[in-house]
Write an enzyme that holds these catalytic residues in place. Structure first.
Site, PDB file in Angstrom:
ATOM      1  N   ARG A 157       1.018  12.183  -9.281  1.00  0.00           N
ATOM      2  CA  ARG A 157       1.476  10.805  -9.008  1.00  0.00           C
ATOM      3  C   ARG A 157       2.896  10.572  -9.497  1.00  0.00           C
ATOM      4  O   ARG A 157       3.647   9.799  -8.901  1.00  0.00           O
ATOM      5  CB  ARG A 157       0.570   9.784  -9.716  1.00  0.00           C
ATOM      6  CG  ARG A 157      -0.764   9.551  -9.046  1.00  0.00           C
ATOM      7  CD  ARG A 157      -1.396   8.265  -9.601  1.00  0.00           C
ATOM      8  NE  ARG A 157      -2.833   8.228  -9.420  1.00  0.00           N
ATOM      9  CZ  ARG A 157      -3.466   7.809  -8.329  1.00  0.00           C
ATOM     10  NH1 ARG A 157      -2.775   7.414  -7.286  1.00  0.00           N
ATOM     11  NH2 ARG A 157      -4.786   7.803  -8.257  1.00  0.00           N
TER      12      ARG A 157
ATOM     13  N   ASP B  84      -3.863   5.634   6.320  1.00  0.00           N
ATOM     14  CA  ASP B  84      -4.335   6.886   6.917  1.00  0.00           C
ATOM     15  C   ASP B  84      -5.349   6.529   8.006  1.00  0.00           C
ATOM     16  O   ASP B  84      -4.974   6.261   9.141  1.00  0.00           O
ATOM     17  CB  ASP B  84      -4.933   7.708   5.762  1.00  0.00           C
ATOM     18  CG  ASP B  84      -5.328   9.106   6.146  1.00  0.00           C
ATOM     19  OD1 ASP B  84      -4.955   9.564   7.224  1.00  0.00           O
ATOM     20  OD2 ASP B  84      -6.022   9.775   5.343  1.00  0.00           O
TER      21      ASP B  84
ATOM     22  N   GLU C 180       0.849  -1.207   0.000  1.00  0.00           N
ATOM     23  CA  GLU C 180       0.000   0.000   0.000  1.00  0.00           C
ATOM     24  C   GLU C 180       0.877   1.247   0.000  1.00  0.00           C
ATOM     25  O   GLU C 180       2.007   1.216   0.498  1.00  0.00           O
ATOM     26  CB  GLU C 180      -0.903  -0.066   1.252  1.00  0.00           C
ATOM     27  CG  GLU C 180      -1.749   1.150   1.551  1.00  0.00           C
ATOM     28  CD  GLU C 180      -2.853   1.408   0.539  1.00  0.00           C
ATOM     29  OE1 GLU C 180      -2.577   1.359  -0.670  1.00  0.00           O
ATOM     30  OE2 GLU C 180      -3.981   1.697   0.965  1.00  0.00           O
ATOM     31  N   ASP C 181       0.342   2.327  -0.569  1.00  0.00           N
ATOM     32  CA  ASP C 181       1.108   3.582  -0.565  1.00  0.00           C
ATOM     33  C   ASP C 181       1.091   4.245   0.802  1.00  0.00           C
ATOM     34  O   ASP C 181       2.121   4.672   1.314  1.00  0.00           O
ATOM     35  CB  ASP C 181       0.598   4.544  -1.658  1.00  0.00           C
ATOM     36  CG  ASP C 181      -0.913   4.798  -1.587  1.00  0.00           C
ATOM     37  OD1 ASP C 181      -1.599   4.196  -0.730  1.00  0.00           O
ATOM     38  OD2 ASP C 181      -1.406   5.597  -2.402  1.00  0.00           O
TER      39      ASP C 181
ATOM     40  N   PHE D  41      -1.187  16.285   4.063  1.00  0.00           N
ATOM     41  CA  PHE D  41      -1.615  15.654   2.825  1.00  0.00           C
ATOM     42  C   PHE D  41      -0.438  15.635   1.856  1.00  0.00           C
ATOM     43  O   PHE D  41       0.056  16.678   1.449  1.00  0.00           O
ATOM     44  CB  PHE D  41      -2.812  16.377   2.204  1.00  0.00           C
ATOM     45  CG  PHE D  41      -3.439  15.565   1.117  1.00  0.00           C
ATOM     46  CD1 PHE D  41      -4.378  14.591   1.410  1.00  0.00           C
ATOM     47  CD2 PHE D  41      -3.046  15.727  -0.206  1.00  0.00           C
ATOM     48  CE1 PHE D  41      -4.934  13.812   0.418  1.00  0.00           C
ATOM     49  CE2 PHE D  41      -3.597  14.944  -1.211  1.00  0.00           C
ATOM     50  CZ  PHE D  41      -4.539  13.992  -0.893  1.00  0.00           C
TER      51      PHE D  41
HETATM   52  P1  IMP Z   1      -7.336   5.059   4.543  1.00  0.00           P
HETATM   53  O1  IMP Z   1      -8.401   4.087   4.136  1.00  0.00           O
HETATM   54  O2  IMP Z   1      -7.922   6.279   5.214  1.00  0.00           O
HETATM   55  O3  IMP Z   1      -6.236   4.452   5.340  1.00  0.00           O
HETATM   56  O4  IMP Z   1      -6.784   5.692   3.231  1.00  0.00           O
HETATM   57  C1  IMP Z   1      -5.887   5.078   2.438  1.00  0.00           C
HETATM   58  C2  IMP Z   1      -5.949   5.672   1.052  1.00  0.00           C
HETATM   59  O5  IMP Z   1      -6.287   7.075   1.027  1.00  0.00           O
HETATM   60  C3  IMP Z   1      -4.565   5.568   0.491  1.00  0.00           C
HETATM   61  O6  IMP Z   1      -4.417   4.352  -0.187  1.00  0.00           O
HETATM   62  C4  IMP Z   1      -4.467   6.768  -0.400  1.00  0.00           C
HETATM   63  O7  IMP Z   1      -4.891   6.421  -1.695  1.00  0.00           O
HETATM   64  C5  IMP Z   1      -5.408   7.794   0.197  1.00  0.00           C
HETATM   65  N1  IMP Z   1      -4.661   8.790   1.014  1.00  0.00           N
HETATM   66  C6  IMP Z   1      -4.636   8.892   2.356  1.00  0.00           C
HETATM   67  N2  IMP Z   1      -3.837   9.906   2.761  1.00  0.00           N
HETATM   68  C7  IMP Z   1      -3.348  10.459   1.623  1.00  0.00           C
HETATM   69  C8  IMP Z   1      -2.427  11.552   1.366  1.00  0.00           C
HETATM   70  O8  IMP Z   1      -1.880  12.226   2.257  1.00  0.00           O
HETATM   71  N3  IMP Z   1      -2.166  11.799   0.061  1.00  0.00           N
HETATM   72  C9  IMP Z   1      -2.709  11.088  -0.973  1.00  0.00           C
HETATM   73  N4  IMP Z   1      -3.548  10.068  -0.770  1.00  0.00           N
HETATM   74  C10 IMP Z   1      -3.871   9.752   0.509  1.00  0.00           C
HETATM   75 MG    MG Z   2      -3.885   3.603  -1.906  1.00  0.00          MG
END
Ligand code: IMP
Ligand code: MG
Length: 183
Positions: A163, A101, A97-98, A150
């Site tokens: 990206r 959050d 995963e990237d 962010f």
């Molecule tokens: P989560 O489900 O809230 O953990 O979100 C994960 C997804 O939200 C990641 O796979 C990203 O695609 C996107 N995301 C969360 N934070 C960021 C950020 O700071 N920049 C860009 N994408 C984000």
């Molecule tokens: Mg992602």
């Protein structure tokens, strides 16, 4: 530095060094095992490619694409847009995963993949934003822990932009207009 950025948080060479270390750890931990890397598109692309090249054992690569309704009325609902091509039953699966959050996306991935009978199931994330967590997901490998900002670049986007930046940066206030952190 791109004009929409206020700061480079992680440079290209820092990314390379961190990913090299992750690759070495994973190669050691999974030696002799049936490793499948499952990348979460699209954010994983650069990380997955560079990480996989730093893994010295046999590994299969597969992908999923998810859609999350994470706008103003964040419901935490995640849906599969593109599913795995290969069977993961009995395999040692590492989700790539990237960024983690809220943790809701990884929570969905774990529940979803668990039902397919992998031998093991773990998470490897390039970035961890622990201050935003809503679901407590266990992360086995983390590249970098970052503050509640962010970020874009190296696969991460804002409305599909940025990206392809070769580093991780923080958008300016102007460019970030309307973005809520801890979404
Ligand atoms: P989560 O489900 O809230 O953990 O979100 C994960 C997804 O939200 C990641 O796979 C990203 O695609 C996107 N995301 C969360 N934070 C960021 C950020 O700071 N920049 C860009 N994408 C984000
Ligand atoms: Mg992602």
């Amino acid at each position: 530095m791109h004009k929409d950025l206020q700061e480079i948080l992680i440079s290209g060479s820092e990314l390379n060094a961190g990913i090299k270390k992750l690759g070495a750890r994973i190669s050691e931990d999974y030696a002799g095992r049936a490793l499948t890397l499952v990348g979460v598109l699209k954010g994983c692309v650069f990380f997955m490619a560079d990480l996989a090249k730093n893994i010295s054992i046999d590994a299969r690569l597969d992908f999923m694409m998810l859609s999350s309704y994470s706008g103003a009325q964040s419901t935490g609902v995640v849906r599969t847009i593109l599913d795995l091509k290969e069977n993961i039953e009995g395999r040692d699966v590492l989700i790539i995963e990237d960024i983690v959050d809220s943790g809701l996306t990884m929570n969905y991935m774990l529940q979803n993949l668990k039902t397919r009978g992998p031998k093991s199931l773990e998470i490897c994330t390039l970035l961890d934003k622990p201050s935003c967590r809503k679901a407590n997901v266990p992360i086995r490998y983390t590249g970098f822990t970052i503050p509640d900002k962010f970020v874009v670049g190296y696969g991460l986007d804002y409305n599909e932009r940025y990206r392809n930046l070769p580093y991780i940066g923080v958008l300016t206030k102007e460019a970030i207009e309307g973005i809520k952190t801890c979404r």
